[in-house]
Design a protein around this motif. Structure first.
Motif, PDB file in Angstrom:
ATOM      1  N   GLY A 167       0.817  -1.211   0.000  1.00 16.73           N
ATOM      2  CA  GLY A 167       0.000   0.000   0.000  1.00 16.73           C
ATOM      3  C   GLY A 167       0.847   1.255   0.000  1.00 16.73           C
ATOM      4  N   ALA A 220       2.255   1.736  -3.498  1.00 21.92           N
ATOM      5  CA  ALA A 220       1.227   2.258  -4.406  1.00 21.92           C
ATOM      6  C   ALA A 220       0.991   3.741  -4.166  1.00 21.92           C
ATOM      7  CB  ALA A 220      -0.074   1.471  -4.223  1.00 21.92           C
ATOM      8  N   LEU A 221       0.976   4.144  -2.906  1.00 23.20           N
ATOM      9  CA  LEU A 221       0.757   5.551  -2.572  1.00 23.20           C
ATOM     10  C   LEU A 221       1.938   6.402  -3.029  1.00 23.20           C
ATOM     11  CD1 LEU A 221      -1.212   7.487  -1.251  1.00 23.20           C
ATOM     12  CD2 LEU A 221      -0.131   7.030   0.944  1.00 23.20           C
ATOM     13  N   SER A 223       5.761   7.688   0.625  1.00 22.99           N
ATOM     14  CA  SER A 223       4.295   7.631   0.569  1.00 22.99           C
ATOM     15  C   SER A 223       3.671   8.948   1.015  1.00 22.99           C
ATOM     16  CB  SER A 223       3.773   6.489   1.449  1.00 22.99           C
ATOM     17  OG  SER A 223       3.871   6.835   2.834  1.00 22.99           O
ATOM     18  N   ASP A 273      -0.607   0.317  -9.362  1.00 20.49           N
ATOM     19  CA  ASP A 273      -0.916  -1.120  -9.359  1.00 20.49           C
ATOM     20  C   ASP A 273       0.360  -1.947  -9.521  1.00 20.49           C
ATOM     21  OD1 ASP A 273      -3.598  -0.585  -9.050  1.00 20.49           O
ATOM     22  OD2 ASP A 273      -4.066  -0.755 -11.197  1.00 20.49           O
ATOM     23  N   PHE A 310       2.334  -1.876  -6.275  1.00 22.92           N
ATOM     24  CA  PHE A 310       1.693  -2.749  -5.284  1.00 22.92           C
ATOM     25  C   PHE A 310       2.043  -4.212  -5.568  1.00 22.92           C
ATOM     26  CE2 PHE A 310      -1.577  -5.254  -3.316  1.00 22.92           C
ATOM     27  CZ  PHE A 310      -1.990  -4.546  -2.203  1.00 22.92           C
ATOM     28  N   SER A 343       4.385  -6.719  -3.340  1.00 16.17           N
ATOM     29  CA  SER A 343       3.740  -7.948  -2.864  1.00 16.17           C
ATOM     30  C   SER A 343       4.543  -9.177  -3.265  1.00 16.17           C
ATOM     31  CB  SER A 343       2.317  -8.064  -3.424  1.00 16.17           C
ATOM     32  OG  SER A 343       1.504  -6.999  -2.952  1.00 16.17           O
TER      33      SER A 343
END
Length: 250
Positions: A124, A127-128, A178, A227, A230, A234
């Protein structure tokens, strides 16, 4: 002894510094004992007992107990005295508590819990950073990745510890980029989780980090692909889980 100035102010003497050292020494000793279960059957000593056992003043003991209470390890109730709190009440984001837990024993369950926490936070944050990262934050990620590149290429004399710190620095730079101050509140626990899991996976895979996987995270962030960032982060954390599962099966 304190020194009094003409205007009435007081300068703490050398005993003040010694008192702080004694307090933190007692804090560390008691914290480790609590986390390792030393008081499960005997109960936590009184301040008077601790002072006598450790040869320190009541004020030093009182301050150490107060600090342990603030960390969630102890609780004090009227007419019941001070007792150890269940581990569910401990402040697991406190660096001291984390260190004591790891000094106790690094279990497969603890490593799995660390990884679950990382998986809930880091993708997260990546992504931010891709969506809202400012130039300074993005430059910080590039600088952290350059340090990892130098480690891999042998351009600097990197010991395993230094390579480990380079990897941790990269992940923390993403939390920072972020722009969300709440993500940065996780920096200590993320650093601890990384330090612990990397040491384990390095023993199995033979390397501290996968440079290409980290570059994929950086490139996704730099091109503003939330995306992709992220998914790439991951994948890094998923690989750690895969290695740990493989080790458990073996």
């Amino acid at each position: 002894m304190d020194v009094s100035l003409a205007d009435g102010r007081r300068i703490p003497g050398p005993e003040a510094g010694l008192g702080r050292n004694l307090t933190y020494g007692l804090l560390d000793l008691l914290g480790k004992r609590i986390v390792t279960g030393a008081y499960e059957t005997t109960g936590f000593p009184t301040e008077a007992e601790l002072s006598e056992q450790q040869g320190v003043s009541r004020s030093v003991t009182r301050e150490a107990v107060k600090m342990l209470t603030a960390k969630g390890l102890l609780t004090a109730r009227p007419r019941q005295g001070t007792s150890v709190q269940p581990s569910a009440c401990w402040n697991l984001f406190d660096p001291d508590v984390l260190r004591w837990m790891l000094e106790r024993k690094v279990t497969a369950q603890l490593l799995e819990q660390f990884n679950q926490l990382r998986n809930a936070i880091e993708p997260g944050a990546a992504a931010l950073a891709a969506r809202t990262g400012d130039p300074a934050g993005l430059a910080g990620i590039e600088a952290a990745f350059a340090r990892m590149e130098a480690a891999e290429a042998g351009q600097e004399t990197y010991a395993h510890h230094e390579a480990l710190e380079a990897d941790i620095g990269f992940h923390l730079s993403i939390l920072r980029a972020s722009g969300n101050p709440f993500f940065m509140q996780f920096r200590d626990v993320v650093a601890t989780a990384l330090r612990t899991s990397i040491r384990m996976t390095r023993n199995i895979s033979g390397k501290v980090f996968d440079l290409a996987a980290h570059e994929a995270v950086m490139q996704a962030i730099l091109r503003g692909d939330a995306d992709g960032a992220f998914a790439a982060m991951s994948a890094i954390i998923g690989e750690v889980s895969r290695i740990m599962e493989q080790e458990k099966a073996a």
